[in-house]
Design a protein around this motif. Structure first.
Motif, PDB file in Angstrom:
ATOM      1  N   ARG A  97     -33.747  14.270  -7.714  1.00 44.52           N
ATOM      2  CA  ARG A  97     -32.606  13.903  -8.534  1.00 44.52           C
ATOM      3  C   ARG A  97     -32.685  12.432  -8.946  1.00 44.52           C
ATOM      4  O   ARG A  97     -32.225  11.544  -8.246  1.00 44.52           O
ATOM      5  CB  ARG A  97     -31.294  14.177  -7.782  1.00 44.52           C
ATOM      6  N   LYS A  98     -33.303  12.187 -10.072  1.00 44.73           N
ATOM      7  CA  LYS A  98     -33.466  10.824 -10.567  1.00 44.73           C
ATOM      8  C   LYS A  98     -32.140  10.223 -11.036  1.00 44.73           C
ATOM      9  O   LYS A  98     -32.038   9.025 -11.264  1.00 44.73           O
ATOM     10  CB  LYS A  98     -34.469  10.816 -11.728  1.00 44.73           C
ATOM     11  N   GLU A  99     -31.109  11.081 -11.166  1.00 44.15           N
ATOM     12  CA  GLU A  99     -29.790  10.588 -11.581  1.00 44.15           C
ATOM     13  C   GLU A  99     -29.074   9.874 -10.431  1.00 44.15           C
ATOM     14  O   GLU A  99     -28.026   9.272 -10.640  1.00 44.15           O
ATOM     15  CB  GLU A  99     -28.907  11.751 -12.043  1.00 44.15           C
ATOM     16  N   ILE A 100     -29.670   9.935  -9.228  1.00 39.38           N
ATOM     17  CA  ILE A 100     -29.034   9.372  -8.039  1.00 39.38           C
ATOM     18  C   ILE A 100     -29.858   8.199  -7.507  1.00 39.38           C
ATOM     19  O   ILE A 100     -31.081   8.312  -7.359  1.00 39.38           O
ATOM     20  CB  ILE A 100     -28.901  10.446  -6.935  1.00 39.38           C
ATOM     21  N   SER A 101     -29.200   7.091  -7.224  1.00 41.37           N
ATOM     22  CA  SER A 101     -29.904   5.936  -6.672  1.00 41.37           C
ATOM     23  C   SER A 101     -29.757   5.843  -5.159  1.00 41.37           C
ATOM     24  O   SER A 101     -30.550   5.189  -4.480  1.00 41.37           O
ATOM     25  CB  SER A 101     -29.388   4.640  -7.304  1.00 41.37           C
ATOM     26  N   GLN A 102     -28.726   6.503  -4.616  1.00 43.13           N
ATOM     27  CA  GLN A 102     -28.481   6.443  -3.176  1.00 43.13           C
ATOM     28  C   GLN A 102     -27.620   7.633  -2.770  1.00 43.13           C
ATOM     29  O   GLN A 102     -26.847   8.156  -3.581  1.00 43.13           O
ATOM     30  CB  GLN A 102     -27.767   5.131  -2.832  1.00 43.13           C
ATOM     31  N   PHE A 103     -27.775   8.060  -1.519  1.00 42.03           N
ATOM     32  CA  PHE A 103     -26.977   9.195  -1.066  1.00 42.03           C
ATOM     33  C   PHE A 103     -26.780   9.155   0.442  1.00 42.03           C
ATOM     34  O   PHE A 103     -27.509   8.504   1.169  1.00 42.03           O
ATOM     35  CB  PHE A 103     -27.630  10.524  -1.469  1.00 42.03           C
ATOM     36  N   ARG A 104     -25.787   9.879   0.891  1.00 45.01           N
ATOM     37  CA  ARG A 104     -25.523  10.035   2.323  1.00 45.01           C
ATOM     38  C   ARG A 104     -24.918  11.413   2.546  1.00 45.01           C
ATOM     39  O   ARG A 104     -24.080  11.861   1.765  1.00 45.01           O
ATOM     40  CB  ARG A 104     -24.584   8.952   2.837  1.00 45.01           C
ATOM     41  N   ILE A 105     -25.358  12.060   3.629  1.00 41.57           N
ATOM     42  CA  ILE A 105     -24.874  13.388   3.979  1.00 41.57           C
ATOM     43  C   ILE A 105     -24.059  13.279   5.270  1.00 41.57           C
ATOM     44  O   ILE A 105     -24.548  12.723   6.266  1.00 41.57           O
ATOM     45  CB  ILE A 105     -26.037  14.376   4.215  1.00 41.57           C
ATOM     46  N   ILE A 106     -22.843  13.803   5.273  1.00 43.05           N
ATOM     47  CA  ILE A 106     -22.010  13.794   6.469  1.00 43.05           C
ATOM     48  C   ILE A 106     -21.560  15.217   6.767  1.00 43.05           C
ATOM     49  O   ILE A 106     -20.848  15.832   5.967  1.00 43.05           O
ATOM     50  CB  ILE A 106     -20.771  12.891   6.306  1.00 43.05           C
ATOM     51  N   GLN A 107     -21.986  15.754   7.911  1.00 43.19           N
ATOM     52  CA  GLN A 107     -21.538  17.084   8.314  1.00 43.19           C
ATOM     53  C   GLN A 107     -20.237  16.926   9.087  1.00 43.19           C
ATOM     54  O   GLN A 107     -20.216  16.423  10.205  1.00 43.19           O
ATOM     55  CB  GLN A 107     -22.593  17.777   9.193  1.00 43.19           C
ATOM     56  N   GLU A 108     -19.147  17.370   8.491  1.00 41.90           N
ATOM     57  CA  GLU A 108     -17.829  17.227   9.092  1.00 41.90           C
ATOM     58  C   GLU A 108     -17.575  18.307  10.138  1.00 41.90           C
ATOM     59  O   GLU A 108     -17.047  18.033  11.220  1.00 41.90           O
ATOM     60  CB  GLU A 108     -16.752  17.293   8.010  1.00 41.90           C
ATOM     61  N   THR A 109     -17.918  19.556   9.795  1.00 37.13           N
ATOM     62  CA  THR A 109     -17.765  20.705  10.692  1.00 37.13           C
ATOM     63  C   THR A 109     -18.966  21.618  10.457  1.00 37.13           C
ATOM     64  O   THR A 109     -19.817  21.339   9.607  1.00 37.13           O
ATOM     65  CB  THR A 109     -16.478  21.493  10.404  1.00 37.13           C
TER      66      THR A 109
END
Length: 432
Positions: free
Chosen positions: A357-369
Motif C-alpha cells: 500500500r504505497k498510499e500509506i506512509s506509516q501504520f500501527r495494528i492494535i488488537q483490542e479483543t
C-alpha cells in the motif's frame, strides 16, 4: 563500470572483508582503540565531503580534526530515522542512475514505517561479512555448512542449486516466513541444515508445532536469532526443541548492520563489534550513561554515512577490561495477534499486506479483543486515494490471508503516530 564489476564480484569482496574481521576477534582494548582511531578518521573525512553532513559540521563549527575519538562524535547532532529516510529518498530521486549498481535494502517495517537504504558494493560486502563473522568465530563454516533461513516471500530466490552449491558449497535453503509451521518444520527436517537463522517469532512457531506434535527437529551445530528481543520464556522453548547451548542472539538493524552478538550458551552478554561500530548510550539529558538510548556510528558505511544514528532502542551497558558490552536490549518486543482458537501470528503477516500500500506512509495494528482489530494509518503525501478504497483493499487482503470471518477491522487515519514511552513505535500491539 567499476561499480558494476564490484557488484558481480561481491562474494570475493565479502571473503576479503571476512578474513579481516575474523582476524580482529577476540577484541582487546588496545587493539580496538587503534582500529577505531584509524577508521573514524577516514569516516569523518568522507562525511565532511558529503553535503548532508557538511551542513551538520558547519552548523556546529566543526571540522574532521575535531572528531578524533568516539566521545568527540557526540559533538555532532543525532541522526533520526526520519532524517535518514528522507535523505536517502531525496538522493535517489535526484539521480536514480547513480544507484544502478548499488544494493537496495529495506527494513522489515516493524516500526510501521519501512526505511529503504542503498549500499555500494564495498558497504554491502562489509555488512555481509560482519554478520557472517558472528557465526564464524563460533565454529560456523560459511562455505561448507548448509544454512536454513526464513525470509520474506519477495526475497525468496529460485530454488535451484548453483554450480557452487552442486559441489556442496554455500548451500542455503530459504523458506517464506508466511509458510505454515508444519511446512517450515517439514522442509527443515528434509534439508537437515547445519546452521539456521531466523526471528524469534519464527523459531517459536516451529518449536510450538514440534512440541505439540511430538516432532523431533534435525540437530543443528549452531543457530542464530535476530531482529526481535529474545525473552527468557521464548528462548527456553526454542532451546528445548532446537538444542541447548547452540543458540546465539544477534543485535543490529538493516540500516546499521551487525552491532553485537552473544557467544553460544552465554546469555545476557552481547559482544559489541567495536571494529565496525561505535555504540553510545544516552540518558534523557543526552549525556552518556550505562543505560539509555542506543546511538550508533558505523565505521564502514561510506555511501550514506551513519553517524550518531538514534536507533530507537534502549540498551544497558557495562564495561569489562576496558571494553563495552551490552547486558540488556530494551524496547524490541513485538506482539503477536492471538485468535480465540489458540492460533498466534507475528507482525510479518500484516507487513506483507501493508508493504503493497504505497498510499500509506506509516501504520500501527492494535488488537483490542479476539474479534476487534484497530488499524491506524498515516496517509502518504505522494498519493491521493480515497480512504475508503484503501481500507477496503486492506480488509480484503487480511480476510483472505487470515481466513477469519469473525474479526471486525476498525480504521483510524491520523497525521502522525506517536512513539511508545520506550522510544520505539511498535507496529503490532495485542491487548488480548
Amino acid at each position: 563500470m567499476l561499480e558494476a564489476l564490484q557488484k558481480k564480484l561481491i562474494n570475493f569482496l565479502v571473503l576479503k572483508d571476512l578474513i579481516e574481521l575474523y582476524n580482529n576477534f577476540p577484541f582487546n582494548a588496545a587493539q580496538v582503540e587503534k582500529i577505531q582511531k584509524k577508521k573514524l578518521a577516514r569516516l569523518v573525512k568522507v562525511a565532511y565531503k558529503n553535503p548532508f553532513y557538511r551542513k551538520r559540521f558547519d552548523e556546529c563549527g566543526l571540522t574532521p580534526k575535531d572528531i578524533q575519538t568516539p566521545e568527540d562524535l557526540l559533538k555532532l547532532p543525532l541522526l533520526k530515522k526520519a532524517e535518514l529516510r528522507d535523505w536517502v529518498k531525496s538522493e535517489y530521486e535526484k539521480n536514480p542512475a547513480r544507484f544502478k549498481h548499488w544494493f537496495r535494502d529495506s527494513t522489515s517495517g516493524s516500526t510501521g514505517a519501512p526505511l529503504v537504504t542503498y549500499l555500494s558494493a564495498h558497504d554491502k560486502a562489509y555488512n555481509m561479512a560482519a554478520w557472517i563473522r558472528m557465526g564464524a568465530v563460533q565454529g560456523l563454516n560459511p562455505f561448507f555448512d548448509s544454512t536454513f533461513c526464513l525470509v520474506s516471500p519477495h526475497r525468496l530466490k529460485k530454488q535451484g542449486d548453483s554450480i557452487l552449491q552442486k559441489f556442496q558449497l554455500l548451500k542455503r535453503t530459504q523458506v517464506s516466513y508466511l509458510a505454515s509451521p508444519e511446512e517450515m518444520v517439514e522442509c527443515f527436517n528434509q534439508e537437515k541444515p547445519v546452521f539456521m537463522y531466523a526471528n524469534k517469532s519464527q523459531y517459536v512457531q516451529m518449536a510450538l508445532y514440534a512440541q505439540k506434535n511430538n516432532v523431533k527437529l534435525s540437530p543443528l551445530k549452531l543457530y542464530a536469532s535476530a531482529a526481535e528481543t529474545l525473552d527468557k520464556q521464548s528462548r527456553d522453548l526454542i532451546e528445548s526443541q532446537f538444542g541447548m547451548n547452540r543458540m546465539y542472539d544477534t543485535y543490529g538493524s538493516t540500516e546499521t548492520g551487525a552491532l553485537a552478538f552473544e557467544l553460544k550458551g552465554k546469555r545476557n552478554q552481547y559482544i559489541i563489534c567495536h571494529d565496525t561500530h561505535i555504540v553510545h548510550t544516552l540518558n534523557e539529558e543526552g549525556k552518556s550513561a550505562s543505560s539509555g538510548r542506543a546511538v550508533i556510528t558505523s565505521l564502514y558505511h561510506y555511501g550514506f554515512p551513519i553517524i550518531n544514528y538514534d536507533l530507537g532502542d534502549g540498551l544497558d551497558i557495562f564495561e569489562k577490561d576496558g571494553l563495552k558490552y551490552i547486558s540488556k536490549i530494551n524496547g524490541r518486543l513485538d506482539d503477536w495477534i492471538k485468535f480465540e482458537d489458540g492460533e498466534k501470528l507475528p507482525f510479518h503477516f500484516f507487513y506483507e499486506v501493508m508493504e503493497k500500500r504505497k498510499e500509506i506512509s506509516q501504520f500501527r495494528i492494535i488488537q483490542e479483543t479476539y474479534h476487534d482489530v484497530t488499524i491506524i494509518l498515516v496517509e502518504s503525501k505522494d498519493y491521493n486515494v480515497p480512504h475508503v478504497e484503501v481500507q477496503t483493499k486492506i480488509q480484503e487482503e487480511l480476510e483472505s490471508l487470515f481466513q477469519k470471518t469473525d474479526i471486525n477491522y476498525h480504521f483510524e487515519w491520523r497525521d502522525v503516530i506517536p512513539f511508545d514511552e520506550n522510544g520505539k513505535l511498535r507496529m503490532l500491539i495485542s491487548k488480548v
